[in-house]
Write an enzyme that holds these catalytic residues in place. Sequence first.
Site, PDB file in Angstrom:
ATOM      1  N   LYS A   1       0.818  -1.216   0.000  1.00 55.40           N
ATOM      2  CA  LYS A   1       0.000   0.000   0.000  1.00 55.40           C
ATOM      3  C   LYS A   1       0.855   1.271   0.000  1.00 55.40           C
ATOM      4  O   LYS A   1       0.414   2.327  -0.447  1.00 55.40           O
ATOM      5  CB  LYS A   1      -0.960  -0.013   1.190  1.00 55.40           C
ATOM      6  CG  LYS A   1      -2.027  -1.123   1.092  1.00 55.40           C
ATOM      7  CD  LYS A   1      -2.807  -1.276   2.392  1.00 55.40           C
ATOM      8  CE  LYS A   1      -3.844  -2.398   2.304  1.00 55.40           C
ATOM      9  NZ  LYS A   1      -4.503  -2.658   3.609  1.00 55.40           N
TER      10      LYS A   1
ATOM     11  N   TYR B   1      -5.814  -4.843  -6.689  1.00 54.52           N
ATOM     12  CA  TYR B   1      -5.504  -4.901  -5.254  1.00 54.52           C
ATOM     13  C   TYR B   1      -4.936  -6.272  -4.849  1.00 54.52           C
ATOM     14  O   TYR B   1      -3.909  -6.348  -4.170  1.00 54.52           O
ATOM     15  CB  TYR B   1      -6.777  -4.571  -4.454  1.00 54.52           C
ATOM     16  CG  TYR B   1      -6.604  -4.693  -2.971  1.00 54.52           C
ATOM     17  CD1 TYR B   1      -5.903  -3.731  -2.249  1.00 54.52           C
ATOM     18  CD2 TYR B   1      -7.126  -5.785  -2.280  1.00 54.52           C
ATOM     19  CE1 TYR B   1      -5.733  -3.848  -0.875  1.00 54.52           C
ATOM     20  CE2 TYR B   1      -6.955  -5.910  -0.914  1.00 54.52           C
ATOM     21  CZ  TYR B   1      -6.264  -4.942  -0.220  1.00 54.52           C
ATOM     22  OH  TYR B   1      -6.085  -5.072   1.139  1.00 54.52           O
TER      23      TYR B   1
ATOM     24  N   TYR C   1      -2.667   0.037  11.484  1.00 54.90           N
ATOM     25  CA  TYR C   1      -4.119  -0.014  11.773  1.00 54.90           C
ATOM     26  C   TYR C   1      -4.398   0.373  13.231  1.00 54.90           C
ATOM     27  O   TYR C   1      -3.829   1.344  13.723  1.00 54.90           O
ATOM     28  CB  TYR C   1      -4.685  -1.408  11.435  1.00 54.90           C
ATOM     29  CG  TYR C   1      -4.132  -1.945  10.147  1.00 54.90           C
ATOM     30  CD1 TYR C   1      -4.432  -1.306   8.949  1.00 54.90           C
ATOM     31  CD2 TYR C   1      -3.268  -3.023  10.108  1.00 54.90           C
ATOM     32  CE1 TYR C   1      -3.899  -1.758   7.748  1.00 54.90           C
ATOM     33  CE2 TYR C   1      -2.732  -3.481   8.917  1.00 54.90           C
ATOM     34  CZ  TYR C   1      -3.058  -2.836   7.753  1.00 54.90           C
ATOM     35  OH  TYR C   1      -2.529  -3.275   6.577  1.00 54.90           O
TER      36      TYR C   1
END
Length: 310
Positions: free
Chosen positions: A67, A191, A243
């Site tokens: 990412k 993705y 996260y």
Amino acid sequence: MESLSRIVADIAAEMAAAPDRGTPAQYIPPLAAVDPAHFGIAITLADGSEYAAGDADLPFSIQSVSKVFALTQALGAVGDQLWQRVGREPSGSAFNSIVQLETEHGIPRNPFVNAGAIVVDDVLLGRGAPREVIGEMLRFVRGLAGDEAIHVDETVARAEQDTGFRNFALAQYMRAFGNLHRPAEEVLGVYFHQCAIAMSCRQLARAGRFLMAGGVQPDTGLSIVSPRRARRINALMLTCGHYDGSGEFAFRVGLPGKSGVGGGILAVAPGIASIAVWSPGLNERGNSQLGTLALERLVHHTGWSIFDPR
Ligand SMILES: NC(=O)CC[C@H](N)C(=O)O
């Protein structure tokens, strides 16, 4: 400071013997099958010297570490316009959570949660067909690492395609809000392939060099991004890269870092080093258990945390 080669060797020896190794990601079958005994670490310093130990040359699935590269490309494509479709705040939620999307009108909190990365890929699809976008990303990562051998693990990509129900839900939900312009299948094709890129710690540490060096790839002198953009990507890695474990990672390690459910972490000590660690066992937040511990040990011995005095 003790010699870096000694520190790295000691960390690898400690991690090889560690009893509590976490659990490899279970929801992607080929990842569940990876032996949790693996541990690798590689460090590239600003002067180009490298230090590595353990399974530093064994390729693993980089998963969400990708990412960072996708974000870098999307910023290159559309610049700050990206921030109209993706936020820049930590989510405090799991990487694959859908809850915030409802109240926040399909705008993901940041580019590192799955929903955010899916929008980033949708932006990249504004430039070409899925095959071209993934080809371009592979070329970008190969160029950064200086290694043409880097490839996509098709078995992992297919497994994600077959089991990525949550990612389909995220994509369709954002499409309903008008924040996904292409069909979910197309965007997720990109993705899943970027997540399935396989790299070793050594390759990953090399690929992260531009982030420690103000956007410049040290060996070629090539400017990959501006110093301001490199600083901002590092800021996002620090605040969102793990996260709902990002606060804990900053507390324990204190470096911009991006984790993936393959067990890899790319960490950046600005001006000093690009570091990659890998151990497949994850903690309850989906971040590498021993990878985090290894980085904690590394900053303890080197004083490289961004919160240490320079
Ligand atoms: N945290 C991660 O590495 C998640 C990536 C994984 N491919 C997924 O979409 O679930």
